[in-house]
Design a protein around this motif. Structure first.
Motif, mmCIF file in Angstrom:
data_model
loop_
_atom_site.group_PDB
_atom_site.id
_atom_site.type_symbol
_atom_site.label_atom_id
_atom_site.label_comp_id
_atom_site.label_asym_id
_atom_site.label_seq_id
_atom_site.Cartn_x
_atom_site.Cartn_y
_atom_site.Cartn_z
ATOM 1 N N PHE A 1 0.825 -1.206 0.000
ATOM 2 C CA PHE A 1 0.000 0.000 0.000
ATOM 3 C C PHE A 1 0.862 1.261 0.000
ATOM 4 N N THR A 2 1.930 1.269 0.785
ATOM 5 C CA THR A 2 2.797 2.456 0.783
ATOM 6 C C THR A 2 3.460 2.608 -0.588
ATOM 7 N N ASN A 3 3.806 1.490 -1.214
ATOM 8 C CA ASN A 3 4.383 1.561 -2.562
ATOM 9 C C ASN A 3 3.382 2.135 -3.554
ATOM 10 N N LYS A 4 2.137 1.717 -3.402
ATOM 11 C CA LYS A 4 1.075 2.195 -4.292
ATOM 12 C C LYS A 4 0.949 3.715 -4.183
ATOM 13 N N LEU A 5 0.946 4.193 -2.936
ATOM 14 C CA LEU A 5 0.842 5.632 -2.694
ATOM 15 C C LEU A 5 2.026 6.372 -3.313
ATOM 16 N N TRP A 6 3.187 5.802 -3.135
ATOM 17 C CA TRP A 6 4.415 6.406 -3.657
ATOM 18 C C TRP A 6 4.343 6.520 -5.173
ATOM 19 N N ASN A 7 3.941 5.434 -5.795
ATOM 20 C CA ASN A 7 3.904 5.424 -7.255
ATOM 21 C C ASN A 7 2.877 6.405 -7.793
ATOM 22 N N ALA A 8 1.751 6.505 -7.106
ATOM 23 C CA ALA A 8 0.719 7.447 -7.534
ATOM 24 C C ALA A 8 1.250 8.871 -7.419
ATOM 25 N N ALA A 9 1.911 9.161 -6.300
ATOM 26 C CA ALA A 9 2.451 10.505 -6.085
ATOM 27 C C ALA A 9 3.524 10.807 -7.124
#
Ligand SMILES: [Zn+2]
Ligand SMILES: [Zn+2]
Ligand SMILES: [Zn+2]
Length: 663
Positions: free
Chosen positions: A576-584
């Motif tokens: 989930f943190t990776n997902k957020l990072w990639n979106a940002a």
């Protein structure tokens, strides 16, 4: 503004960077500001000897969520941090450390030993604080307190003096739980009960006037017979009716014992006749008081038999048991021995078998304090989440016994009572008195005991705000808003804080109490050092990042239920943190000349997908707010997850890609 985030999310770098930034900006610092509404949480102070474990992690993640959420809502949020001096625990740690240098506590003496503990505290005491920072906790660190710092020590003395003057503290002879190894009294709830496969010894007590006739008593602790002062039967027990008032001879010792009648005796236990040992059994102590029997103490504080044990003087209590049983067998006083399973109390610190022991101790009269605390929850001044814990709180308060607050150790708040060496008068004062309050004698000696660690923790919500001084903090932040804690200390801590808050401040210390579950291993067992099944939160932070750890744990917390945790669970948090990072990263790469904070969302020309995602965002915020107000942390977390992963990443970002790539 085109910003390039690194393709790989590196939590260590990012988390340290932002924590540093927050500290520099004093983002967690709160000062009283009457124009804003306060939101306050006091941390359950971890032991100064503590090392962060999953229980701390859960407890502090929940508090951090509440504090950050309220801060974002515009409250003046204060999370008050600090540590507990943890009396026996800390004393034992330092004693062990000195032991490795072959230094004994007794040889060092009180003053120098306490100095050693302070040295230890200065060296290692901030370990747990550093670890809480690693977790991302947004405490107001500038306000950090310690239960033995100057201010809190003053609060302890002041409280003791007030309660004493109000007749709520007294000194009395009482049967207490005694640990012969730690050589200190333990409160009822510091005793851990465990089933033991023991024996029931049936012993013959001859009649004085007819030594060939016996009355048989059964006991699980034969060595205590050396302290017997009577034998009791139930007045309605037909077997013994005619024997009431007769005199027996205590085997081996020869002491004369009257046969007494007492309603308390259970005719179905053993033979229905029980030995009465007021100095070494809590029920017998009460019975002894009812019948005016003088207790006989047969043991020293270290569990070694004293001069009243006759030939057994100098033997350890269990050694004495074996030897005495041998002698009884030899002299044919044993009728029979049967296997017997029974509950045995153990010291919660060292696991030594507890000895009920007669001694002079200080007590708090709990009944009036408990009644006020009961009322506070009945009239909803204090509200428990989940609601079921209120029952536990109430049942303890309804059955409360006086609280033994003195401990025979050196590390802690020394009891502010002085004894006149001339007339024996006790002077209780918050400063060392110059002379006796009765005879004006000047030879005064302070009580050797210290207070139970929980005495100072009970004052925590107002002592940390500066009480007894009338500080702006006390006026502004007290009573606090929410307490987040573990069910294991509802008695030890929550109830006592409510009592002290009401008694000293005339107001409950907090409104909401959220009781969270316990973190268990995958198989549902408690995490413990001896089982080696613990998961080290710091190791997990190192591997997955603090946010991943926090998110994974929160998703698992369903309404205060226990949490079965395995390491693999942290992968979902990391994903989930990776997902957020990639979106940002995707967004920042495509912002071109625009600065995010300068975009005015009011006047922008929205397309359908834009209004859709904004409305989804609003619904998500509303739902999260509602959930957090009800302490439904995992529902809030799942809402956010759902919004980010599905609505935002899967749909919105995919849709706008066509706009970005084919403008
Ligand atoms: Zn012990
Ligand atoms: Zn045991
Ligand atoms: Zn005096």
């Amino acid at each position: 503004m085109q910003t390039r985030l690194s393709p790989q999310y590196n939590p260590k770098e990012i988390e340290d960077k932002w924590y540093h930034f927050w500290e520099q900006e004093e983002s967690f610092h709160s000062v009283p500001d009457p124009s804003k509404e306060p939101y306050t949480i006091v941390i359950p102070p971890p032991n100064v000897t503590g090392v962060l474990h999953m229980g701390h992690a859960l407890n502090n993640i929940l508090q951090d969520i509440l504090v950050r959420w309220r801060r974002m809502q515009g409250y003046n949020a204060l999370w008050m941090p600090g540590t507990d001096h943890a009396g026996i625990a800390t004393q034992n740690v330092v004693e062990r450390e000195l032991g490795t240098k072959r230094i004994k506590r007794d040889e060092l003496g009180r003053e120098r030993f306490v100095e050693e503990v302070w040295k230890w505290k200065h060296k290692y005491g901030s370990t747990i604080i550093q670890q809480l920072k690693k977790l991302g906790s947004s405490c107001d660190w500038a306000r950090e307190r310690f239960t033995m710092d100057e201010g809190l020590s003053a609060a302890v003395k002041e409280t003791f003096v007030r309660l004493y003057k109000r007749g709520l503290i007294y000194k009395g002879t009482y049967i207490i739980n005694w640990c012969p190894r730690c050589r200190t009294a333990l409160a009822d709830d510091e005793v851990e009960h465990e089933e033991h496969e023991g024996h029931l010894w049936h012993i013959k007590y001859p009649f004085k006037d007819a030594p060939h006739l016996f009355l048989i008593v059964a006991t699980t602790r034969p060595e205590t017979m050396l302290g017997d002062v009577a034998v009791a039967v139930n007045p309605r027990d037909d077997r013994y009716k005619d024997m009431i008032g007769e005199i027996l001879t205590l085997p081996i010792v020869g002491r004369e014992l009257p046969v007494i009648a007492d309603e308390f005796v259970d005719p179905s236990f053993g033979t229905g006749a029980v030995k009465v040992t007021p100095a070494h059994d809590p029920n017998d102590f009460e019975m002894g008081k009812r019948h005016n029997l003088t207790p006989v103490v047969i043991m020293q504080e270290n569990g070694v038999m004293n001069e009243c044990a006759g030939d057994y003087e100098g033997m350890d209590r269990f050694e004495c048991r074996d030897a005495l049983v041998e002698e009884l067998k030899l002299k044919k006083f044993i009728e029979m021995v049967t296997p017997h399973q029974h509950s045995v109390g153990h010291c919660y610190r060292c696991h030594c078998v507890i000895e009920p022991y007669l001694s002079e101790q200080w007590f708090i009269r709990m009944r009036p304090l408990a009644d006020a605390a009961i009322k506070a929850s009945q009239n909803k001044s204090v509200i428990f989440f989940p609601e079921r814990w209120e029952k536990i709180y109430l049942s303890w308060l309804e059955n409360v016994r006086d609280w033994c607050i003195s401990r025979q150790i050196w590390w802690g708040h020394r009891i502010p009572a002085w004894y006149c060496q001339d007339c024996g008068e006790v002077t209780v004062a918050d400063n060392t008195p110059v002379k006796c309050s009765k005879c004006s004698g000047t030879t005064l000696k302070q009580d050797e005991d210290v207070l139970d660690t929980w005495f100072s923790s009970a004052l925590w919500p107002f002592s940390t705000m500066g009480w007894p001084a009338e500080t702006p903090e006390l006026r502004y932040y007290y009573p606090t808003s929410t307490l987040v804690t573990d069910r294991g200390i509802i008695y030890f801590w929550v109830a006592r804080m409510v009592m002290m808050g009401l008694e000293i401040m005339n107001h409950v210390p907090f409104t909401n109490v959220y009781i969270h579950g316990t973190i268990l291993d995958e198989q549902g067992r408690k995490m413990s050092k001896s089982l080696g099944n613990g998961i080290d939160p710091l190791l997990m932070i190192d591997q997955y990042g603090a946010d991943a750890l926090r998110f994974s744990i929160i998703v698992l917390t369903t309404e205060g239920q226990d949490i079965k945790l395995s390491e693999s669970r942290f992968e979902m948090g990391r994903n989930f943190t990776n997902k957020l990072w990639n979106a940002a990263r995707f967004i920042l790469m495509n912002l071109e000349e625009e600065h995010p904070q300068e975009i005015n969302i009011e006047s922008t020309d929205y397309q359908f997908e834009d209004t859709w995602i904004l409305s989804r965002l609003t619904t998500t915020i509303k739902a999260c707010t509602l959930y957090l107000e009800q302490f439904k942390f995992n529902d809030a977390a799942m809402k956010i997850y759902d919004f980010i992963w599905h609505s935002f990443c899967d749909w919105y970002l995919e849709i706008i890609k066509t706009r970005l790539y084919n403008p």
